[in-house]
Structures are given as C-alpha cells and as structure tokens.
Design a protein around this motif. Sequence first.
Motif, PDB file in Angstrom:
ATOM      1  N   VAL A   8     -33.747  11.130  15.809  1.00 20.30           N
ATOM      2  CA  VAL A   8     -33.136  12.110  16.721  1.00 20.30           C
ATOM      3  C   VAL A   8     -31.723  12.453  16.251  1.00 20.30           C
ATOM      4  CG1 VAL A   8     -32.296  12.458  19.077  1.00 20.30           C
ATOM      5  CG2 VAL A   8     -34.587  11.514  18.692  1.00 20.30           C
ATOM      6  N   ASP A   9     -30.963  11.457  15.843  1.00 15.85           N
ATOM      7  CA  ASP A   9     -29.617  11.713  15.327  1.00 15.85           C
ATOM      8  C   ASP A   9     -29.674  12.666  14.135  1.00 15.85           C
ATOM      9  OD1 ASP A   9     -26.677  11.030  15.218  1.00 15.85           O
ATOM     10  OD2 ASP A   9     -27.290  10.294  13.245  1.00 15.85           O
ATOM     11  N   GLN A  10     -30.607  12.429  13.228  1.00 19.96           N
ATOM     12  CA  GLN A  10     -30.748  13.295  12.056  1.00 19.96           C
ATOM     13  C   GLN A  10     -31.191  14.707  12.459  1.00 19.96           C
ATOM     14  OE1 GLN A  10     -29.931  12.353   8.712  1.00 19.96           O
ATOM     15  NE2 GLN A  10     -28.981  10.843  10.034  1.00 19.96           N
ATOM     16  N   LEU A  11     -32.113  14.809  13.410  1.00 17.38           N
ATOM     17  CA  LEU A  11     -32.547  16.121  13.882  1.00 17.38           C
ATOM     18  C   LEU A  11     -31.378  16.902  14.472  1.00 17.38           C
ATOM     19  CD1 LEU A  11     -35.952  15.175  15.569  1.00 17.38           C
ATOM     20  CD2 LEU A  11     -35.659  16.670  13.572  1.00 17.38           C
ATOM     21  N   MET A  12     -30.511  16.211  15.200  1.00 14.81           N
ATOM     22  CA  MET A  12     -29.376  16.878  15.840  1.00 14.81           C
ATOM     23  C   MET A  12     -28.312  17.311  14.829  1.00 14.81           C
ATOM     24  SD  MET A  12     -29.104  14.734  19.385  1.00 14.81           S
ATOM     25  CE  MET A  12     -28.719  16.020  20.583  1.00 14.81           C
ATOM     26  N   ARG A  13     -28.356  16.737  13.631  1.00 10.22           N
ATOM     27  CA  ARG A  13     -27.399  17.079  12.575  1.00 10.22           C
ATOM     28  C   ARG A  13     -27.965  18.103  11.592  1.00 10.22           C
ATOM     29  NH1 ARG A  13     -23.594  12.645  11.457  1.00 10.22           N
ATOM     30  NH2 ARG A  13     -23.970  11.001  12.941  1.00 10.22           N
ATOM     31  N   GLY A  14     -29.268  18.206  11.526  1.00 13.21           N
ATOM     32  CA  GLY A  14     -29.940  19.019  10.505  1.00 13.21           C
ATOM     33  C   GLY A  14     -30.735  18.066   9.645  1.00 13.21           C
ATOM     34  N   PHE A  15     -32.042  18.073   9.809  1.00 11.21           N
ATOM     35  CA  PHE A  15     -32.880  17.045   9.206  1.00 11.21           C
ATOM     36  C   PHE A  15     -32.933  17.167   7.695  1.00 11.21           C
ATOM     37  CE2 PHE A  15     -36.624  14.324   8.807  1.00 11.21           C
ATOM     38  CZ  PHE A  15     -36.240  13.318   9.660  1.00 11.21           C
ATOM     39  N   PRO A  16     -32.869  16.028   6.988  1.00 14.95           N
ATOM     40  CA  PRO A  16     -32.908  16.052   5.513  1.00 14.95           C
ATOM     41  C   PRO A  16     -34.244  16.554   4.978  1.00 14.95           C
ATOM     42  CG  PRO A  16     -32.446  13.824   6.360  1.00 14.95           C
ATOM     43  CD  PRO A  16     -32.752  14.690   7.529  1.00 14.95           C
ATOM     44  N   PRO A  17     -34.242  17.058   3.759  1.00 14.82           N
ATOM     45  CA  PRO A  17     -35.503  17.502   3.137  1.00 14.82           C
ATOM     46  C   PRO A  17     -36.377  16.312   2.768  1.00 14.82           C
ATOM     47  CG  PRO A  17     -33.699  17.694   1.587  1.00 14.82           C
ATOM     48  CD  PRO A  17     -33.088  17.288   2.897  1.00 14.82           C
ATOM     49  N   ASP A  18     -37.663  16.576   2.661  1.00 15.00           N
ATOM     50  CA  ASP A  18     -38.642  15.552   2.271  1.00 15.00           C
ATOM     51  C   ASP A  18     -38.631  15.441   0.751  1.00 15.00           C
ATOM     52  OD1 ASP A  18     -40.762  13.825   1.962  1.00 15.00           O
ATOM     53  OD2 ASP A  18     -42.235  15.130   2.946  1.00 15.00           O
ATOM     54  N   THR A  19     -38.311  14.260   0.252  1.00 11.12           N
ATOM     55  CA  THR A  19     -38.339  14.025  -1.187  1.00 11.12           C
ATOM     56  C   THR A  19     -39.575  13.260  -1.601  1.00 11.12           C
ATOM     57  OG1 THR A  19     -36.992  12.030  -0.929  1.00 11.12           O
ATOM     58  CG2 THR A  19     -35.820  14.086  -1.404  1.00 11.12           C
ATOM     59  N   GLY A  20     -40.528  13.143  -0.670  1.00  7.50           N
ATOM     60  CA  GLY A  20     -41.772  12.437  -0.950  1.00  7.50           C
ATOM     61  C   GLY A  20     -41.674  10.971  -0.573  1.00  7.50           C
ATOM     62  N   LEU A  21     -42.815  10.348  -0.560  1.00  7.14           N
ATOM     63  CA  LEU A  21     -42.862   8.927  -0.222  1.00  7.14           C
ATOM     64  C   LEU A  21     -42.347   8.097  -1.393  1.00  7.14           C
ATOM     65  CD1 LEU A  21     -46.325   8.734   1.542  1.00  7.14           C
ATOM     66  CD2 LEU A  21     -44.080   8.456   2.591  1.00  7.14           C
ATOM     67  N   PRO A  22     -41.779   6.934  -1.098  1.00  7.83           N
ATOM     68  CA  PRO A  22     -41.371   6.027  -2.174  1.00  7.83           C
ATOM     69  C   PRO A  22     -42.601   5.633  -3.006  1.00  7.83           C
ATOM     70  CG  PRO A  22     -40.515   5.269  -0.056  1.00  7.83           C
ATOM     71  CD  PRO A  22     -41.467   6.391   0.230  1.00  7.83           C
ATOM     72  N   ALA A  23     -42.374   5.305  -4.254  1.00  2.00           N
ATOM     73  CA  ALA A  23     -43.465   4.873  -5.139  1.00  2.00           C
ATOM     74  C   ALA A  23     -44.095   3.597  -4.603  1.00  2.00           C
ATOM     75  CB  ALA A  23     -42.940   4.640  -6.548  1.00  2.00           C
ATOM     76  N   ALA A  24     -45.408   3.514  -4.712  1.00  3.19           N
ATOM     77  CA  ALA A  24     -46.116   2.305  -4.268  1.00  3.19           C
ATOM     78  C   ALA A  24     -45.726   1.145  -5.175  1.00  3.19           C
ATOM     79  CB  ALA A  24     -47.620   2.530  -4.341  1.00  3.19           C
ATOM     80  N   ARG A  25     -45.653  -0.019  -4.571  1.00  2.00           N
ATOM     81  CA  ARG A  25     -45.271  -1.218  -5.339  1.00  2.00           C
ATOM     82  C   ARG A  25     -46.448  -1.837  -5.978  1.00  2.00           C
ATOM     83  NH1 ARG A  25     -41.619  -3.970  -0.788  1.00  2.00           N
ATOM     84  NH2 ARG A  25     -40.670  -2.064  -0.152  1.00  2.00           N
TER      85      ARG A  25
END
Length: 124
Positions: A107-124
């Motif tokens: 919610v804090d991020q939404l209220m500031r302007g949500f960051p772009p999606d850079t994809g999921l982290p690489a699987a371990r």
Amino acid sequence: MKVPPLLAHVAVFVGAALIAAFAAAAEGKPVAPEAERARELIHIVRQDCGSCHGLTLAGGLGPALTPAVLADRPFEGLVATVVSGRPGTPMPPFLGIVSEPEAEWIVDQLMRGFPPDTGLPAAR
C-alpha cells in the motif's frame, strides 16, 4: 580477549539494521521486505492485481491504484482490503499470499507510485 574485526563489523551492521527497522516502524513507515521478496511482491501486484486493476494499475474491472486515486484513502483501510478482500465484490483476500507487513509495504508503494515489474527472482 580481542574481538575479531570481521565479527565487530558484522555486529555493527546487524545493530544498525535493527535500529533502522525499529525506527521505521516507530515512524509508522512500513519496513521494506528483502530485495528478493520485494521483487516477488512487485510481480504479484503487477500481474495478479493488475489482472483486475489494469496492468498499469490505472483501472480495469477494479478501480485504479494510482497515487492520485489513493491519496485521500485511509492507509489502514487499504491494508485491510489487501489482507481481507472486500466481501461481495471480486476483490479476494491476499492473506496467506502476503503478510500484513507486506500488505503495508504494498500500500505504501502504491501510494507513492508502484515500481515496475522486473520479473521474478531466478529460481535457486
């Protein structure tokens, strides 16, 4: 006995991190999740929430989740919506997928302007 320098540095770093986390919590600011989890949460919001709220979060089936739209909404109410959903609407509860502190961060991020999606982290 002399403390090894590496141990002293680690202790100082951990102490500083704890102080920062407690200070943020005391100021009412959500504590940011670790970087990998933050990427997962951003992906969840952009993809899963975006399926109803629009991939740019500018609205769709669900209302827009932009800073301008959310500016006059109560923070606690928005967190409750993420966690518990809205009965009688298509908005599902996300508790179990995200924790309450993570919902606060979202919610804090939404209220500031949500960051772009850079994809999921690489699987371990």
